[in-house]
Design an enzyme around this catalytic site. Structure first.
Site, PDB file in Angstrom:
ATOM      1  N   GLU A 517       6.340 -48.637   0.372  1.00 24.01           N
ATOM      2  CA  GLU A 517       6.497 -47.390   1.307  1.00 24.01           C
ATOM      3  C   GLU A 517       6.361 -46.130   0.683  1.00 24.01           C
ATOM      4  O   GLU A 517       6.142 -45.007   1.377  1.00 24.01           O
ATOM      5  CB  GLU A 517       7.710 -47.570   2.092  1.00 24.01           C
ATOM      6  CG  GLU A 517       7.862 -48.683   3.051  1.00 24.01           C
ATOM      7  CD  GLU A 517       9.064 -48.955   3.907  1.00 24.01           C
ATOM      8  OE1 GLU A 517      10.156 -48.386   3.058  1.00 24.01           O
ATOM      9  OE2 GLU A 517       9.318 -49.776   4.657  1.00 24.01           O
ATOM     10  N   GLU A 668      21.335 -54.985  -1.063  1.00 25.36           N
ATOM     11  CA  GLU A 668      19.915 -54.780  -1.084  1.00 25.36           C
ATOM     12  C   GLU A 668      19.190 -54.887  -2.591  1.00 25.36           C
ATOM     13  O   GLU A 668      18.133 -55.306  -2.731  1.00 25.36           O
ATOM     14  CB  GLU A 668      19.661 -53.405  -0.559  1.00 25.36           C
ATOM     15  CG  GLU A 668      17.903 -53.226  -0.262  1.00 25.36           C
ATOM     16  CD  GLU A 668      17.986 -51.743   0.788  1.00 25.36           C
ATOM     17  OE1 GLU A 668      16.766 -51.996   1.650  1.00 25.36           O
ATOM     18  OE2 GLU A 668      18.768 -51.039   0.806  1.00 25.36           O
TER      19      GLU A 668
END
Length: 748
Positions: A517, A668
């Site tokens: 991203e 994560e």
């Protein structure tokens, strides 16, 4: 939900639970235990049944937040976020020198401590000896959120005092206040967000376990309690509430006291923060007393109001804890008949079971609710990302198709807001948001992440999941009524979003955010273009099945879709070569995503090897703190290349640092404490389901698209009781006489 058969079936369920439990007791891969060594680093788990939850606590009795499926707080200046419902699992006990929940966690005070999450039974059991102020009490706490009776939960508190005398007990429902400060996330830029967090005395830095890294922005929403009361005669509590500008909800509790209890007083404590029954009683030395708190919960469009919940809680009390527990255990045991069984690596097996436990704890049946990115917690604001479609959905599809189906049904249910969003961005068809509210489907992406409106591969990911459900179920009627409309309008989106390059005679997609991203507003992201092409081809095939016309444009665009490729090096590019590939990101490159099972871009073995090698190189040169998703894709990529050792190495790497003790909560990355992310749990499972097996769901069926591989130290891998097109199978990888991995399918 109905409890009318509880009395008739209780003995049967108890027998089933006893038989199954004796089996599970020999399998430690279903058991996770915390000790007093975890007091300083206790990373909470949760108990849930897909509809509502409670977080775990070290003592098993502390006040803790609870959440309901798609029950959201709406504030005009904020994004939608899960509204914390009143905390229901709390119980407190004071033998005369101090309350358990207020006494410091110390291994001398909480002696012989053990807290066990039994994933096979779906229960949390906490045991210790409370030694404080010259008084000692043996304590056992058992809590479950029913998998069988989805509106119900219970906490049982058993004590054995080693003294005679008066004690106090409370059975609260905790009424949370609204989180402060709330930020205008709906309009804040990233820099403004960081400045506001700092100004509030917080930060977004990575923190030591178990402090949440992003609590400053992933705070829970607010449930206003509209009315509440209790009855000291019937020993009940109840409330009606409403999420901020959202849906209504209700809770009720019924307390069961020991029949032999010498009660001195029962009082109702009722304040703006607390609704509780407060009991004073005389206890006898070395006598065991059992107290049970039965909880019934509901929300708008799922159950009734507080009056109905009181009736449910009282009926549960009449039925009894043991019968309710047996029903709950039997339901979990039935779920575990579909399993992933690893022979040869106990650590991987335990991680498989904890990941399955967290997925199953957050699934519903017969609904159109998605799974929030971080389960029934406030992390990532409970929104539905493409995680649901590309990561969670495939992991459930073969093992529990009925629990995968709500994910695709959610996209059908929320087509209208996706249509409106397409119009907003000048496109046709449907344009699904990056972060969808799980109740309404409306875009709730934070303004500081505004740029991800360009990360449009989510539209293709949704179409792929819809088609996978049809291929796995064979349900043509479902496709016509539900899947085809979603697939058709996504194809219309892509046809309106591409650009024709006349000079090169190809179709391109400009102004895209890559899955990696940090690369925002790039031309021709390879993953996006490849996924769009697959979505268009799916639309052509789905039209045939549905008996509907396909737009001729779809075939033309798919046939000429540009996928950036470097001929000299015989590998794909991340995006147009005109864009420098030089940023430090957690991925390094997105080429591994081209190999991921839901996309599985066709390529030669040479190109696949070169893509894989480039990904490894870029991860070293341009990677930082890799996400678990990358570990999964590398395990899958190595499996496709037939490299069993490397695949096994990446599976092992996925265990290191990500699983936070004591209950294997996945974070994560290794460095952060952003926990409960279901994409990472389901991704780890996909390493086995689609990676090592080489299986793909395609037009051939459950296709052995790649040769199976088995890590060198493993004896076998079994996908136990999978479902495909109405039939069930065991799929097993073992080694033949020459040591080569082979896959067998056994119909059940």
């Amino acid at each position: 939900m109905s409890l009318r058969h509880l009395g008739l079936s209780g003995l049967l369920f108890a027998a089933l639970a006893t038989t199954s439990a004796s089996y599970a007791a020999t399998d430690t891969s279903f058991v996770l235990t915390g000790t007093s060594d975890n007091f300083g680093s206790y990373f909470p788990s949760y108990l849930a049944n897909g509809y509502f939850s409670t977080m775990t606590t070290p003592r098993g009795t502390e006040p803790t937040r609870a959440y309901m499926v798609a029950f959201m707080d709406y504030d005009k200046s904020d994004i939608s976020r899960p509204a914390a419902v009143p905390g229901w699992s709390e119980i407190d006990y004071n033998p005369g020198g101090g309350w358990i929940n207020s006494t410091r966690l110390d291994q001398k005070i909480f002696a012989d401590y053990a807290q066990t999450l039994d994933m096979y039974d779906g229960t949390l059991t906490t045991r210790y000896r409370f030694d404080y102020a010259n008084k000692s009490t043996d304590v056992k706490v058992t809590t479950f959120v029913s998998q069988a009776d989805t509106h119900l939960a219970a906490t049982q508190f058993t004590i054995t005092p080693h003294f005679d005398g008066s004690v106090e007990l409370t059975f609260p429902i905790r009424l949370w206040s609204e989180h402060q400060p709330r930020f205008p996330i709906h309009s804040m830029t990233g820099d403004q967000m960081i400045a506001a967090v700092i100004a509030s005395g917080q930060n977004l830095d990575n923190k030591p376990v178990p402090t949440p890294d992003r609590a400053a922005v992933w705070y829970p929403g607010y449930t206003e309690v509209l009315d509440n009361d209790g009855d000291t005669k019937t020993l009940t509590l109840w409330l009606n509430g409403r999420a901020k500008q959202g849906l209504s909800m209700a809770e009720a509790a019924a307390i069961e006291l020991p029949k032999s209890l010498d009660i001195q007083s029962v009082k109702l404590d009722k304040t703006s923060d607390l609704l509780s029954l407060h009991i004073t009683a005389k206890l006898k030395q070395n006598t065991t007393y059992t107290f049970t708190k039965y909880l019934a919960a509901s929300r708008q469009d799922w159950g009734g109001d507080a009056k109905a919940d009181v009736a449910l809680a009282e009926q549960a009390r009449s039925t009894g804890f043991d019968t309710l527990l047996a029903r709950h255990q039997a339901a979990w045991h039935e779920l575990w008949k579909s399993d992933i069984v690893v022979d040869g690596d106990p650590a991987v097996q335990k991680a498989v079971h904890s990941d399955l436990y967290y997925l199953l704890s957050n699934t519903t049946v017969g609904t159109a609710w998605p799974m929030g990115a971080c389960a029934l917690t406030p992390n990532y604001a409970g929104h539905a990302f493409w995680d649901s479609d590309s990561w969670v959905f495939p992991a459930l599809l073969l093992l529990h198709p009925e629990r995968a189906k709500p994910i695709v049904m959610f996209r059908h249910r929320t087509m209208q807001p996706a249509r409106e969003r397409a119009i907003q961005y000048g496109a046709k068809g449907t344009m699904y948001p990056w972060e969808a509210d799980p109740q309404t489907g409306v875009d709730n992406t934070p303004h500081f992440a505004y740029g991800v409106y360009r990360e449009i591969h989510v539209n293709a990911d949704i179409a792929i999941a819809q088609w996978q459900y049809y291929l796995a179920s064979g349900d043509k009627e479902w496709l016509k009524q539900n899947g085809w409309p979603v697939i058709r309008e996504i194809a219309q989106f892509w046809a309106s979003r591409v650009t024709y390059n006349k000079a090169a005679d190809r179709y391109e997609i400009m102004h895209v955010t890559s899955p990696d991203e940090a690369y925002d507003d790039v031309p021709n992201d390879s993953f996006t273009n490849a996924a769009a092409r697959k979505a268009l081809n799916i639309a052509i095939e789905a039209a045939k099945v549905a008996g509907e016309p396909a737009d001729p444009q779809w075939s033309q665009i798919a046939g000429k879709m540009y996928i950036p490729f470097l001929e000299q090096e015989q590998r794909h590019l991340d995006f147009d070569q005109s864009v420098p590939h030089d940023k430090i990101t957690w991925m390094g490159s997105s080429l591994a995503w081209l190999m991921y099972p839901n996309l599985d871009l066709p390529m030669s073995e040479t190109v696949r090897r070169h893509d894989f090698d480039f990904q490894l190189h870029e991860l070293k040169v341009h990677g930082d703190d890799p996400n678990e998703m990358m570990m999964v894709m590398l395990a899958v990529g190595a499996s496709e290349l037939g490299d069993a050792k490397t695949a096994g190495d990446w599976i092992q790497r996925n265990l290191v640092g990500f699983l936070k003790p004591p209950f294997n909560v996945r974070t994560e990355t290794v460095a952060n404490n952003a926990g409960y992310i279901l994409a990472t749990s389901s991704g780890f499972l996909q390493s086995m389901i689609y990676g090592l097996t080489g299986l793909r769901i395609d037009d051939k069926g459950l296709d052995a698209a790649y040769a199976p591989v088995l890590p060198p130290s493993w004896a076998s891998l079994k996908l136990q009781r999978i479902s495909f097109r109405g039939k069930q199978y065991d799929i097993t990888i073992t080694r033949d006489a020459h040591g080569k991995a082979e896959l067998t399918r056994t119909p059940l």
